[in-house]
Design a protein around this motif. Structure first.
Motif, PDB file in Angstrom:
ATOM      1  N   ASP A 107       0.821  -1.213   0.000  1.00  0.00           N
ATOM      2  CA  ASP A 107       0.000   0.000   0.000  1.00  0.00           C
ATOM      3  C   ASP A 107       0.855   1.263   0.000  1.00  0.00           C
ATOM      4  N   GLN A 108       2.052   1.195   0.616  1.00  0.00           N
ATOM      5  CA  GLN A 108       2.945   2.351   0.611  1.00  0.00           C
ATOM      6  C   GLN A 108       3.452   2.640  -0.796  1.00  0.00           C
ATOM      7  N   THR A 109       3.751   1.582  -1.549  1.00  0.00           N
ATOM      8  CA  THR A 109       4.166   1.757  -2.937  1.00  0.00           C
ATOM      9  C   THR A 109       3.025   2.339  -3.766  1.00  0.00           C
ATOM     10  N   ILE A 110       1.801   1.858  -3.545  1.00  0.00           N
ATOM     11  CA  ILE A 110       0.639   2.345  -4.290  1.00  0.00           C
ATOM     12  C   ILE A 110       0.398   3.829  -4.026  1.00  0.00           C
ATOM     13  N   VAL A 111       0.471   4.238  -2.777  1.00  0.00           N
ATOM     14  CA  VAL A 111       0.288   5.649  -2.433  1.00  0.00           C
ATOM     15  C   VAL A 111       1.395   6.499  -3.048  1.00  0.00           C
ATOM     16  N   PHE A 112       2.631   5.999  -3.013  1.00  0.00           N
ATOM     17  CA  PHE A 112       3.767   6.748  -3.566  1.00  0.00           C
ATOM     18  C   PHE A 112       3.594   6.993  -5.059  1.00  0.00           C
ATOM     19  N   ILE A 113       3.081   6.009  -5.791  1.00  0.00           N
ATOM     20  CA  ILE A 113       2.854   6.192  -7.224  1.00  0.00           C
ATOM     21  C   ILE A 113       1.847   7.318  -7.455  1.00  0.00           C
ATOM     22  N   GLY A 114       0.803   7.383  -6.627  1.00  0.00           N
ATOM     23  CA  GLY A 114      -0.158   8.484  -6.732  1.00  0.00           C
ATOM     24  C   GLY A 114       0.493   9.831  -6.485  1.00  0.00           C
ATOM     25  N   GLU A 115       1.440   9.871  -5.540  1.00  0.00           N
ATOM     26  CA  GLU A 115       2.158  11.119  -5.259  1.00  0.00           C
ATOM     27  C   GLU A 115       3.060  11.507  -6.428  1.00  0.00           C
ATOM     28  N   LEU A 116       3.610  10.503  -7.119  1.00  0.00           N
ATOM     29  CA  LEU A 116       4.389  10.798  -8.324  1.00  0.00           C
ATOM     30  C   LEU A 116       3.496  11.408  -9.395  1.00  0.00           C
ATOM     31  N   ILE A 117       2.356  10.806  -9.659  1.00  0.00           N
ATOM     32  CA  ILE A 117       1.471  11.269 -10.733  1.00  0.00           C
ATOM     33  C   ILE A 117       1.055  12.720 -10.507  1.00  0.00           C
ATOM     34  N   THR A 118       0.778  13.095  -9.266  1.00  0.00           N
ATOM     35  CA  THR A 118       0.348  14.459  -8.945  1.00  0.00           C
ATOM     36  C   THR A 118       1.520  15.424  -8.779  1.00  0.00           C
ATOM     37  N   PHE A 119       2.746  14.934  -8.943  1.00  0.00           N
ATOM     38  CA  PHE A 119       3.963  15.724  -8.762  1.00  0.00           C
ATOM     39  C   PHE A 119       4.132  16.186  -7.319  1.00  0.00           C
ATOM     40  N   GLN A 120       3.506  15.461  -6.366  1.00  0.00           N
ATOM     41  CA  GLN A 120       3.821  15.702  -4.969  1.00  0.00           C
ATOM     42  C   GLN A 120       5.158  15.046  -4.622  1.00  0.00           C
ATOM     43  N   ALA A 121       5.633  14.205  -5.525  1.00  0.00           N
ATOM     44  CA  ALA A 121       6.942  13.566  -5.370  1.00  0.00           C
ATOM     45  C   ALA A 121       7.585  13.469  -6.743  1.00  0.00           C
ATOM     46  N   TYR A 122       8.880  13.764  -6.807  1.00  0.00           N
ATOM     47  CA  TYR A 122       9.662  13.537  -8.020  1.00  0.00           C
ATOM     48  C   TYR A 122      11.143  13.604  -7.653  1.00  0.00           C
ATOM     49  N   ASN A 123      11.958  12.925  -8.442  1.00  0.00           N
ATOM     50  CA  ASN A 123      13.400  12.874  -8.223  1.00  0.00           C
ATOM     51  C   ASN A 123      14.082  13.212  -9.538  1.00  0.00           C
ATOM     52  N   LEU A 124      14.708  14.385  -9.583  1.00  0.00           N
ATOM     53  CA  LEU A 124      15.353  14.829 -10.810  1.00  0.00           C
ATOM     54  C   LEU A 124      16.786  14.342 -10.931  1.00  0.00           C
ATOM     55  N   ARG A 140       8.418  24.458 -11.825  1.00  0.00           N
ATOM     56  CA  ARG A 140       8.372  24.154 -10.389  1.00  0.00           C
ATOM     57  C   ARG A 140       7.320  24.978  -9.657  1.00  0.00           C
ATOM     58  N   ASP A 141       7.072  26.214 -10.139  1.00  0.00           N
ATOM     59  CA  ASP A 141       6.097  27.074  -9.470  1.00  0.00           C
ATOM     60  C   ASP A 141       4.664  26.571  -9.635  1.00  0.00           C
ATOM     61  N   ARG A 142       4.429  25.639 -10.578  1.00  0.00           N
ATOM     62  CA  ARG A 142       3.087  25.085 -10.808  1.00  0.00           C
ATOM     63  C   ARG A 142       2.864  23.768 -10.068  1.00  0.00           C
ATOM     64  N   LEU A 143       3.884  23.314  -9.378  1.00  0.00           N
ATOM     65  CA  LEU A 143       3.829  21.990  -8.757  1.00  0.00           C
ATOM     66  C   LEU A 143       3.618  22.088  -7.248  1.00  0.00           C
ATOM     67  N   PRO A 144       2.944  21.098  -6.648  1.00  0.00           N
ATOM     68  CA  PRO A 144       2.347  19.929  -7.308  1.00  0.00           C
ATOM     69  C   PRO A 144       1.115  20.296  -8.116  1.00  0.00           C
ATOM     70  N   LEU A 145       0.748  19.438  -9.051  1.00  0.00           N
ATOM     71  CA  LEU A 145      -0.447  19.677  -9.845  1.00  0.00           C
ATOM     72  C   LEU A 145      -1.689  19.629  -8.978  1.00  0.00           C
ATOM     73  N   GLU A 146      -1.642  18.788  -7.941  1.00  0.00           N
ATOM     74  CA  GLU A 146      -2.737  18.668  -6.994  1.00  0.00           C
ATOM     75  C   GLU A 146      -2.150  18.259  -5.640  1.00  0.00           C
ATOM     76  N   ARG A 147      -2.501  18.998  -4.613  1.00  0.00           N
ATOM     77  CA  ARG A 147      -2.037  18.654  -3.271  1.00  0.00           C
ATOM     78  C   ARG A 147      -3.171  17.914  -2.561  1.00  0.00           C
ATOM     79  N   VAL A 148      -3.038  16.592  -2.480  1.00  0.00           N
ATOM     80  CA  VAL A 148      -4.108  15.772  -1.938  1.00  0.00           C
ATOM     81  C   VAL A 148      -3.511  14.677  -1.067  1.00  0.00           C
ATOM     82  N   GLU A 149      -4.166  14.388   0.046  1.00  0.00           N
ATOM     83  CA  GLU A 149      -3.724  13.316   0.942  1.00  0.00           C
ATOM     84  C   GLU A 149      -4.207  11.988   0.380  1.00  0.00           C
ATOM     85  N   LEU A 150      -3.274  11.127  -0.020  1.00  0.00           N
ATOM     86  CA  LEU A 150      -3.620   9.850  -0.618  1.00  0.00           C
ATOM     87  C   LEU A 150      -3.503   8.687   0.358  1.00  0.00           C
TER      88      LEU A 150
END
Length: 303
Positions: A107-124, A140-150
């Protein structure tokens, strides 16, 4: 019952409880008994890319496969359907190395993928998509695309849940391929956490990860190089393997195939599926361009 089966049963029960009423994440399909492959739907704001460009999308599907050595090896995660535009996601895999490990629950991996999709997480620092990295740096000023608790509500409330047992460590390390013990050879771990001796390990020719002969390896049909599952494809046309250097994407329909099965437009030189070319070997864009030139020429003669 083996460690892997106990873990799979526990993970399935935990996912069933956690995501039963989740508003944004839905376990759409589960395959196997116990399941070792899931299709997860994310109803969040993300980006997708097609021939028209990059645009917002609110439904994304990810396939998560738990291999024969799970949980010692990370789940294999891949977007299905419309591609996700993100620096750590490409057509081959979703990079979950920052969160996936034997001690982490699925479930932690599943939630993390959702955070990637919304750009709440990314590694450049280790991108899989160079164009998405450039876009992220410029926006960067437009991110995250959506701030949501997953995180599932039950976890936020501290509810008691099934806890998958970690993998057991063998008393004596043995090579997973040839069976030699630590007394007979130097035994180490490959990138998938398999124990292997030096004679049974290779490096991926693309990403240089250390792999053993029990890992999911592919031999490219074109250059004969060995690559890991993340750095190769199985061509949907000929069913042969190809590394990323010899895997081409059609400029019309975005299908991925090997170099032998992909044609080139005689007009613009782009990679194109053979069925999209006309009798002269031209893609639809070049055919339309030729028709436009002919129309202009005809109009000029009439004037």
């Amino acid at each position: 019952m083996s460690v892997r089966l106990r873990r799979l049963y526990a993970e399935h029960e935990r996912l069933r409880v956690l995501f039963a009423d989740h508003q944004r994440i839905h376990i759409a399909e589960a395959f196997g008994d116990p399941p070792d492959r899931y299709i997860v739907e994310y109803r969040v704001k993300g980006l997708t890319e097609d021939k028209a460009g990059v645009h917002e999308s609110y439904l994304h599907r990810v396939q998560i496969t738990l291999g024969p050595n799970y949980p010692n090896e990370m789940p294999a995660c891949m977007v299905v359907g419309n591609p996700v535009f993100h620096p750590n996601i490409d057509h081959l895999a979703v990079c979950t190395a920052d969160v996936s490990s034997a001690s982490r629950t699925l479930d932690q991996t599943i939630v993390f993928i959702g955070e990637l999709i919304t750009f709440q997480a990314y590694n450049l620092q280790s991108p899989r998509n160079g164009e998405a990295k450039k876009w992220t740096e410029a926006n960067r000023d437009r991110l995250p695309l959506e701030r949501v608790e997953l995180l599932p509500r039950k976890l936020l409330e501290g509810a008691a849940l099934p806890v998958p047992r970690p993998a057991e460590t063998p008393a004596e390390r043995k090579c997973a391929n040839c069976g030699r013990s630590a007394a007979e050879a130097e035994i180490g771990k490959c990138s998938s956490n398999h124990f292997a001796c030096a004679d049974c390990t290779v490096s991926c020719s693309n990403c240089a990860r250390r792999l053993c002969l029990t890992c999911d390896l592919h031999c490219c049909h074109h250059c004969r190089s060995l690559v890991c599952a993340d750095c190769g494809i199985t061509c949907p046309r000929c069913n042969r393997h190809a590394c990323v250097q010899h895997a081409l994407q059609c400029a019309v329909c975005a299908a991925i195939q090997c170099q032998s099965c992909c044609a080139k437009c005689s007009g613009c030189g782009r990679n194109i599926c053979p069925e999209h070319l006309d009798a002269a070997g031209r893609c639809p864009k070049c055919v339309a361009g030729t028709a436009s030139v002919a129309t202009v020429a005809a109009a000029g003669r009439q004037n």
